[in-house]
Write a protein that holds these residues in place. Structure first.
Motif, PDB file in Angstrom:
ATOM      1  N   MET A 121       0.841  -1.211   0.000  1.00 27.02           N
ATOM      2  CA  MET A 121       0.000   0.000   0.000  1.00 27.02           C
ATOM      3  C   MET A 121       0.874   1.258   0.000  1.00 27.02           C
ATOM      4  SD  MET A 121      -3.336  -0.695   0.098  1.00 27.02           S
ATOM      5  CE  MET A 121      -4.306   0.359   1.108  1.00 27.02           C
ATOM      6  N   GLU A 122       1.955   1.243   0.783  1.00 23.09           N
ATOM      7  CA  GLU A 122       2.864   2.389   0.815  1.00 23.09           C
ATOM      8  C   GLU A 122       3.519   2.606  -0.546  1.00 23.09           C
ATOM      9  OE1 GLU A 122       3.534   4.761   3.083  1.00 23.09           O
ATOM     10  OE2 GLU A 122       1.888   3.903   4.234  1.00 23.09           O
ATOM     11  N   ALA A 123       3.879   1.514  -1.213  1.00 26.81           N
ATOM     12  CA  ALA A 123       4.488   1.641  -2.542  1.00 26.81           C
ATOM     13  C   ALA A 123       3.494   2.227  -3.535  1.00 26.81           C
ATOM     14  CB  ALA A 123       4.978   0.281  -3.025  1.00 26.81           C
TER      15      ALA A 123
ATOM     16  N   LEU B  97      -8.185  -3.506  -5.913  1.00 24.21           N
ATOM     17  CA  LEU B  97      -9.026  -2.457  -6.518  1.00 24.21           C
ATOM     18  C   LEU B  97      -8.162  -1.358  -7.114  1.00 24.21           C
ATOM     19  CD1 LEU B  97     -11.920  -1.945  -3.958  1.00 24.21           C
ATOM     20  CD2 LEU B  97     -12.108  -2.774  -6.303  1.00 24.21           C
ATOM     21  N   TRP B  98      -7.134  -0.964  -6.382  1.00 22.34           N
ATOM     22  CA  TRP B  98      -6.242   0.105  -6.836  1.00 22.34           C
ATOM     23  C   TRP B  98      -5.539  -0.298  -8.124  1.00 22.34           C
ATOM     24  CZ3 TRP B  98      -3.199   3.062  -2.557  1.00 22.34           C
ATOM     25  CH2 TRP B  98      -2.788   4.304  -3.040  1.00 22.34           C
ATOM     26  N   LEU B  99      -5.034  -1.531  -8.158  1.00 23.01           N
ATOM     27  CA  LEU B  99      -4.344  -2.001  -9.367  1.00 23.01           C
ATOM     28  C   LEU B  99      -5.292  -2.052 -10.564  1.00 23.01           C
ATOM     29  CD1 LEU B  99      -2.119  -4.895  -7.999  1.00 23.01           C
ATOM     30  CD2 LEU B  99      -1.391  -2.652  -8.794  1.00 23.01           C
ATOM     31  N   ARG B 100      -6.498  -2.510 -10.341  1.00 23.96           N
ATOM     32  CA  ARG B 100      -7.453  -2.573 -11.437  1.00 23.96           C
ATOM     33  C   ARG B 100      -7.865  -1.177 -11.906  1.00 23.96           C
ATOM     34  NH1 ARG B 100     -11.111  -7.876 -10.061  1.00 23.96           N
ATOM     35  NH2 ARG B 100      -9.433  -9.333 -10.497  1.00 23.96           N
ATOM     36  N   HIS B 101      -7.934  -0.250 -10.968  1.00 19.25           N
ATOM     37  CA  HIS B 101      -8.247   1.130 -11.337  1.00 19.25           C
ATOM     38  C   HIS B 101      -7.126   1.723 -12.194  1.00 19.25           C
ATOM     39  CE1 HIS B 101      -9.658   5.250 -11.059  1.00 19.25           C
ATOM     40  NE2 HIS B 101      -8.451   5.596 -10.647  1.00 19.25           N
ATOM     41  N   LEU B 102      -5.892   1.432 -11.813  1.00 15.94           N
ATOM     42  CA  LEU B 102      -4.754   1.973 -12.562  1.00 15.94           C
ATOM     43  C   LEU B 102      -4.615   1.350 -13.937  1.00 15.94           C
ATOM     44  CD1 LEU B 102      -2.036   2.144  -9.760  1.00 15.94           C
ATOM     45  CD2 LEU B 102      -3.362   4.028 -10.722  1.00 15.94           C
ATOM     46  N   SER B 103      -5.083   0.110 -14.084  1.00 10.74           N
ATOM     47  CA  SER B 103      -4.952  -0.554 -15.381  1.00 10.74           C
ATOM     48  C   SER B 103      -6.024  -0.130 -16.381  1.00 10.74           C
ATOM     49  CB  SER B 103      -4.980  -2.071 -15.212  1.00 10.74           C
ATOM     50  OG  SER B 103      -6.266  -2.490 -14.810  1.00 10.74           O
TER      51      SER B 103
END
Length: 169
Positions: A83-85, A162-168
């Protein structure tokens, strides 16, 4: 009738992201490390279905091994490190990363009036939609976990996904 566990497995791009943080090391007993991608897919399956650990399909490995690795990673702070990364990557503007709950306007009958940032308040629906997406993971929505660390681990895992899917997109 045969059921498929292939639904909602990690994509190659997601695995490439997670792989950077998972350091394969030999166990103290000298065994080779397990297939971490399968273990992580098993953890995602448990999070999505809310099933007991013992009901984990054999395709992901022994349930006890997957559970033990989940607990190791959780207690070692792996999810917080990821999460920090993500937070430090700058991929998402700071304004969208955290919206404080105090932006909710007060009732008109309230004696003391406090100003509300209307532009920030309009973004509140993003937070509500995020909670709804997190609740698609039955393990998070129903809080089956017995320990706070495991529950927060699942919240972190699903937030990262969720964050990774949002970024993709």
């Amino acid at each position: 009738m045969e059921t498929s566990v292939a639904r909602d497995l990690m994509t190659n791009e997601e695995w490439a992201f997670f792989e950077r943080f998972i350091h394969p090391a030999r166990a103290p007993n000298g065994r080779k490390p397990t297939n971490h991608r399968l273990v992580l897919d098993g953890i995602f399956w448990i999070a999505r279905t809310g099933a007991p650990w013992r009901d984990l399909p054999e395709e992901f490995g022994k349930w006890s091994s997957v559970y033990r690795q989940f607990r190791r990673w959780t207690l070692a702070g792996l999810w917080e490190e990821i999460m920090e990364a993500l937070n430090g990557s700058g991929a998402v503007p700071d304004a969208l990363q955290m919206i404080e709950s105090t932006v909710i306007p007060m009732r008109r009958s309230r004696k003391k009036r406090v100003g509300v940032d209307r532009s920030l308040y309009r973004l509140r629906n993003l937070v509500e939609r995020c909670f709804n997406k997190l609740k698609k993971a039955r393990r998070v929505a129903t809080r089956y976990e017995k320990t706070a660390e495991s529950f927060l681990g699942f919240v972190d895992i699903m937030s990262i996904r969720l964050w990774l899917r949002h970024l993709s997109t």
